[in-house]
Design a protein around this motif. Sequence first.
Motif: not given
Length: 495
Positions: A99-108, A244-247, A385-391
């Motif tokens: 939980s701490d790792i997810i909260a610190d590195n993924w959710i902004k 990927v969207i959340s990142k 997903y990576y390239f389509s979301i990026k662009y």
Amino acid sequence: MKKNIVANFIGKFWGIFSNFIFIPLYIKYLGFESYSIISFILIIAGIIAILDSGLTATLSREFARNDNKEEDRIKIYKTLESVYIIVVLLSIVGIVLFSDIIADNWIKVKSYTPSQVSGFLKIISIDVGFQLLLRFYMGGLFGLQKQVMANVYQMLWGMLRNGLVIGVIIYYPDLNTFFIWQSAATLIFTFLMKASLDKIVYKRKINFLFSIDKNVLKNVSHFAGGMLLIAIVAAFNTQMDKIVISKLLSLESLGYYTLAVSLSQGMLAIAGPIATAVLPNFTAYYSLKKITEAKDLYNKYALYVSILIFTFLSNIIFFTKPLLWAWTGNLEIVNHVYIILPIVASAYGFVMLQVIPGQVAIANGYTKLNNVLGILSIFITFPGYYFSIKYYQAYGAAVVFLFVQIISTFIYIYFINRKFIKENLLNKIFFKQIFIPFIIAFLVSFMLSRIPQIFSESRIISFIWIGIATFLTLMVTSVIVLPREEIKRFFKFKN
């Protein structure tokens, strides 16, 4: 069977109703950023579902088999339940540890600190973990043809978990309260459903004595292992776009995308009840080598699903903006979601076309095709997903998702038909069961959408008109597509 289908429809309808009623209220009282966190929690729940290991599907299938004796069912139930409790504990511990790792590195997010988000994840671990166990017991009830009972429990659980929480967050509008309430509701109904299933299986009150029979595990390992791989692949294919969207994008973007997904998944309430009801029948027919009866059952219900799916999909597409406005009453949400919704809904429409062939595969213990297609699709979705979301942001994710589902659906139907159904593929399945219902439903819906909406500013009247248009589309499509004797038999309510 139709009694079970009706019960399943009512249960699934509650899911649609919950989305329409409760999600806008969550946004209103908790704020859209809080709803975005809830959306991220749904991703975690989807990933944790991997730990199911196919045990729910295995229990349902084994209970539905006509060649299993009562003592065999007891051994299977006791063994799978014991394994499942271990799975649930692992899922809870895993979420708490990370939980701490997810909260610190993924959710902004702006409104919450990482420690607060970590606290949310720890609370929701109970809900996510015990949902697995709850659905395991529900799968057992479905396999025993106790589908009315299972749906009553499901509706009451939804009312307590998702409905009554509204009264709580009106006075205590914070996510801690929201998640604690949902976790408590899931715990309560998990034990209630266990008590009911125990009474049916053991012919007595609730049983807390657990044991693992190695012979049972050996006998079901092939099917359960295949279902586990399906679950892993499905988690990648169904959650990868959101991960990927959340990142790459903001959590608000994930919230908008999840709204489109939530509305589109309403089609699960259309095909899901039929699929759930016919699986025990498919299993019984194939276990007794009644291939002709299984084929007739497939043709009948695959056509039903096509009519229903294309009816609702066409109305979602042609009434996108009015539907979103009637649902949320928020123009900002409408402007962000209306471009994504038709594409996401179309993708889920094709997913739903796979459910009846999928039940045939499960009834025969055949999981290889699901795994092969799922693994191959990862090679498209992961970079796609990576390239389509990026662009192209969330719109790009929706397009990739749709493309993969179109290809997968036609390939899947082709091979399931070739192996088990052996029907005329082009004429009977692709043309009569898919193409004709698609054309008619979309033509009718399009014509209805061209009628001027005089009271379009009223959310209630807009929603009523969309409902009328959907009903008319369903009636016209059914009358044209279904055989006359099938229509008469349906309204007589006979199998």
